[in-house]
Design a protein around this motif. Structure first.
Motif, PDB file in Angstrom:
ATOM      1  N   THR A 281       0.823  -1.210   0.000  1.00 30.24           N
ATOM      2  CA  THR A 281       0.000   0.000   0.000  1.00 30.24           C
ATOM      3  C   THR A 281       0.856   1.259   0.000  1.00 30.24           C
ATOM      4  O   THR A 281       0.632   2.196  -0.781  1.00 30.24           O
ATOM      5  N   GLU A 282       1.860   1.287   0.870  1.00 28.50           N
ATOM      6  CA  GLU A 282       2.717   2.471   0.975  1.00 28.50           C
ATOM      7  C   GLU A 282       3.579   2.640  -0.271  1.00 28.50           C
ATOM      8  O   GLU A 282       3.775   3.758  -0.757  1.00 28.50           O
ATOM      9  N   THR A 283       4.091   1.538  -0.809  1.00 30.55           N
ATOM     10  CA  THR A 283       4.916   1.607  -2.019  1.00 30.55           C
ATOM     11  C   THR A 283       4.099   2.124  -3.200  1.00 30.55           C
ATOM     12  O   THR A 283       4.566   2.985  -3.965  1.00 30.55           O
ATOM     13  N   ALA A 284       2.879   1.616  -3.370  1.00 33.96           N
ATOM     14  CA  ALA A 284       2.020   2.082  -4.463  1.00 33.96           C
ATOM     15  C   ALA A 284       1.718   3.570  -4.311  1.00 33.96           C
ATOM     16  O   ALA A 284       1.725   4.323  -5.294  1.00 33.96           O
ATOM     17  N   ARG A 285       1.435   4.003  -3.076  1.00 40.13           N
ATOM     18  CA  ARG A 285       1.138   5.424  -2.836  1.00 40.13           C
ATOM     19  C   ARG A 285       2.321   6.293  -3.222  1.00 40.13           C
ATOM     20  O   ARG A 285       2.170   7.343  -3.859  1.00 40.13           O
ATOM     21  N   ILE A 286       3.526   5.872  -2.859  1.00 34.62           N
ATOM     22  CA  ILE A 286       4.730   6.656  -3.135  1.00 34.62           C
ATOM     23  C   ILE A 286       5.023   6.707  -4.629  1.00 34.62           C
ATOM     24  O   ILE A 286       5.370   7.757  -5.183  1.00 34.62           O
ATOM     25  N   ILE A 287       4.894   5.578  -5.310  1.00 35.10           N
ATOM     26  CA  ILE A 287       5.150   5.553  -6.754  1.00 35.10           C
ATOM     27  C   ILE A 287       4.145   6.452  -7.479  1.00 35.10           C
ATOM     28  O   ILE A 287       4.515   7.208  -8.387  1.00 35.10           O
ATOM     29  N   ASN A 288       2.878   6.377  -7.084  1.00 30.97           N
ATOM     30  CA  ASN A 288       1.869   7.235  -7.713  1.00 30.97           C
ATOM     31  C   ASN A 288       2.144   8.706  -7.450  1.00 30.97           C
ATOM     32  O   ASN A 288       1.917   9.560  -8.310  1.00 30.97           O
ATOM     33  N   ARG A 289       2.647   8.998  -6.255  1.00 30.38           N
ATOM     34  CA  ARG A 289       2.982  10.399  -5.947  1.00 30.38           C
ATOM     35  C   ARG A 289       4.099  10.890  -6.853  1.00 30.38           C
ATOM     36  O   ARG A 289       4.033  12.002  -7.395  1.00 30.38           O
ATOM     37  N   ALA A 290       5.137  10.064  -7.032  1.00 31.89           N
ATOM     38  CA  ALA A 290       6.237  10.432  -7.931  1.00 31.89           C
ATOM     39  C   ALA A 290       5.735  10.585  -9.361  1.00 31.89           C
ATOM     40  O   ALA A 290       6.131  11.512 -10.084  1.00 31.89           O
ATOM     41  N   LEU A 291       4.838   9.688  -9.768  1.00 32.75           N
ATOM     42  CA  LEU A 291       4.293   9.735 -11.116  1.00 32.75           C
ATOM     43  C   LEU A 291       3.474  11.005 -11.333  1.00 32.75           C
ATOM     44  O   LEU A 291       3.613  11.690 -12.351  1.00 32.75           O
ATOM     45  N   HIS A 292       2.631  11.349 -10.348  1.00 26.71           N
ATOM     46  CA  HIS A 292       1.810  12.555 -10.473  1.00 26.71           C
ATOM     47  C   HIS A 292       2.674  13.809 -10.522  1.00 26.71           C
ATOM     48  O   HIS A 292       2.371  14.753 -11.254  1.00 26.71           O
ATOM     49  N   GLU A 293       3.743  13.835  -9.734  1.00 30.05           N
ATOM     50  CA  GLU A 293       4.646  14.987  -9.754  1.00 30.05           C
ATOM     51  C   GLU A 293       5.228  15.188 -11.149  1.00 30.05           C
ATOM     52  O   GLU A 293       5.276  16.306 -11.663  1.00 30.05           O
ATOM     53  N   MET A 294       5.640  14.087 -11.762  1.00 26.26           N
ATOM     54  CA  MET A 294       6.262  14.193 -13.086  1.00 26.26           C
ATOM     55  C   MET A 294       5.235  14.514 -14.155  1.00 26.26           C
ATOM     56  O   MET A 294       5.503  15.289 -15.075  1.00 26.26           O
ATOM     57  N   VAL A 295       4.051  13.915 -14.031  1.00 27.46           N
ATOM     58  CA  VAL A 295       3.000  14.159 -15.017  1.00 27.46           C
ATOM     59  C   VAL A 295       2.609  15.619 -15.020  1.00 27.46           C
ATOM     60  O   VAL A 295       2.506  16.264 -16.072  1.00 27.46           O
ATOM     61  N   VAL A 296       2.394  16.195 -13.837  1.00 19.59           N
ATOM     62  CA  VAL A 296       1.975  17.591 -13.756  1.00 19.59           C
ATOM     63  C   VAL A 296       3.112  18.524 -14.167  1.00 19.59           C
ATOM     64  O   VAL A 296       2.889  19.519 -14.851  1.00 19.59           O
ATOM     65  N   ASP A 297       4.347  18.194 -13.763  1.00 18.62           N
ATOM     66  CA  ASP A 297       5.486  19.028 -14.141  1.00 18.62           C
ATOM     67  C   ASP A 297       5.655  19.077 -15.653  1.00 18.62           C
ATOM     68  O   ASP A 297       6.082  20.093 -16.205  1.00 18.62           O
ATOM     69  N   GLY A 298       5.339  17.975 -16.330  1.00 18.38           N
ATOM     70  CA  GLY A 298       5.558  17.917 -17.775  1.00 18.38           C
ATOM     71  C   GLY A 298       4.293  18.025 -18.595  1.00 18.38           C
ATOM     72  O   GLY A 298       4.286  17.650 -19.772  1.00 18.38           O
ATOM     73  N   ILE A 299       3.216  18.538 -18.016  1.00 22.49           N
ATOM     74  CA  ILE A 299       1.933  18.554 -18.721  1.00 22.49           C
ATOM     75  C   ILE A 299       1.841  19.750 -19.675  1.00 22.49           C
ATOM     76  O   ILE A 299       2.330  20.839 -19.373  1.00 22.49           O
TER      77      ILE A 299
END
Length: 443
Positions: A281-299
């Motif tokens: 659960t914690e690993t999935a949350r962290i990976i999604n957080r990193a993914l969202h950061e990159m997605v929004v930064d590069g949108i």
């Protein structure tokens, strides 16, 4: 419904009904809305339900009773810090002195935020917190949780607004539908995820807390007595482990190769055996957080040719709202589309009132729920659109928040705001977050 049991159980079952095809609970307020047809007046039903819940919870619990530390988490705009318990107690005592609360902390009839012109009487030092205090108190009003449908109102569309040239000009700027694209490097995502997982808190084993307590049965009832023994035991290591890659793939939509690389380089995979579910659960949350950061930064957003929000939707899409959440428009110069403006907080109500009375404002509206910006985290509905006349015409879109401190707002909320900013930048429209009317009207 006749008995207390029927009242509570019917309400509980009704609110649990909406699920999707996967069996997951649905929390969409447009779907999960329970209509009760009772064999008693609304006032009797609401009062009876309130009494039932209070008796069921016990322990002196009472709806509408505000504790003296209830305001401790309000934010001081001058310092962006929480005001704390001591300041909360001063606010609480002031509300008692002014008659908004009784000595027990129960809300009195003097607190009537639904009435037009209502405003809390506060000393000068508490003025900046007026809206926040009002919103916090409204959370304790039971009637806002069980609502009388007869108090709903359908907003009346003012068709003359279509003759307002400022509205036409603003609408031409903001009505374009867009699509987004994102660019990010897989290696960078892996590196960000690895760093975050490496620094996460240690995964703790499942622990059992065991208390042996003496029970005393007397004339007053059953009471707990002395704690005779207390100990903690850790659960045994799991021998059959779940498929972590299948779980993470489902939660993140990343490839197995990418996930394997993240787990190997994180150096934390050994903790998977300690508590498999907590680790996944914690690993999935962290990976999604990193993914969202990159997605929004590069949108990046671009206008979809030929696709717009049509002006006729203002008339065709009916808006219905409860009177307690509506501000009645006072201006007569056709500066806003409806006869009422809906609001979700006291801050928004104050902004609507100030926009309605400011002569520099040539047009304003609370953007309807159908006006959305697509984002990777779901649709985003901005708050305000307005036209302001100073030395020049300003066409503005504003998002209302209680604070500028991103740490005090939900991460999803922050990311949607970032996407909204990118969308309106692509359209050449001035957009920003505002916490008060001054910021709304400043470019």
């Amino acid at each position: 419904m006749g008995t207390e049991r029927e009242r509570r159980q019917t309400l509980g079952r009704g609110l649990r009904l909406p699920i999707n095809q996967d069996g997951d609970r649905v929390y969409d307020e447009n779907i999960n809305k329970l209509t009760v047809i009772a064999s008693e007046s609304f006032e009797d039903y609401a009062r009876g339900l309130q009494d039932d819940i209070e008796n069921d919870v016990g322990g002196g619990f009472k709806f509408g009773r505000i504790e003296d530390i209830a305001f401790a988490r309000l934010v001081d705009e001058a310092t962006d810090e929480l005001i704390g318990q001591e300041a909360s107690k001063r606010i609480w005592q002031n509300l008692i002195d002014k008659g908004y609360l009784d000595e027990a902390g129960d809300i009195t009839t003097k607190f009537a935020p639904e009435k037009e012109g209502f405003s809390l009487e506060l000393p000068d030092e508490l003025e900046p917190l007026r809206s926040a205090i009002t919103d916090e108190m409204k959370r304790y009003i039971f009637k806002n949780r069980v609502v009388d449908a007869r108090e709903r109102r359908t907003l009346k569309y003012n068709k003359r607004i279509e003759l307002n040239e400022d509205f036409k000009s603003l609408w031409e700027k903001i009505n374009k539908k867009t699509r987004y694209s994102v660019e990010f490097e897989t290696d960078e995502l892996i590196a960000r995820s690895v760093e975050k997982i490496s620094n996460m808190e240690a995964i703790q084993p499942v622990r059992l807390f065991i208390d042996k307590t003496e029970v005393d049965i007397n004339e007053a009832g059953i009471e707990s007595g002395r704690v005779l023994d207390s100990k903690t035991e850790a659960a045994k290591i799991y021998r059959s482990l779940p498929d972590i890659l299948a779980y993470l793939q489902r939660e993140t939509e990343l490839t197995r190769n990418t996930l394997v690389e993240i787990l190997k380089r994180s150096g934390r995979l050994g903790e998977f055996k300690t508590n498999p579910q907590a680790f996944m659960t914690e690993t999935a949350r962290i990976i999604n957080r990193a993914l969202h950061e990159m997605v929004v930064d590069g949108i990046k957003y671009e206008h979809i040719d030929g696709q717009y929000y049509e002006m006729r939707l203002f008339e065709e899409k009916e808006i219905e709202e409860y009177m307690a959440r509506l501000y009645e428009v006072q201006s007569k110069d056709d500066r806003t589309p409806y006869d009422y403006v809906s609001f979700d907080s006291e801050v928004e109500r104050e902004i609507a009132k100030k926009l309605d009375s400011n002569e520099r404002v040539k047009f304003f509206c609370k953007l309807p729920r159908w006006f959305v910006v697509p984002t990777p985290l779901g649709d985003y509905n901005p708050d305000w659109a307005l036209v302001l006349e100073n030395d020049e015409k300003l066409y503005l879109v504003r998002e209302t928040k209680s604070t500028h401190d991103r740490d005090k707002r939900r991460e999803t909320e922050n990311k949607k705001v970032d996407c909204g900013r990118a969308h309106f930048n692509a359209l050449g429209v001035n957009y920003k977050v505002a916490t008060n009317i001054q910021e709304v009207l400043t470019k």
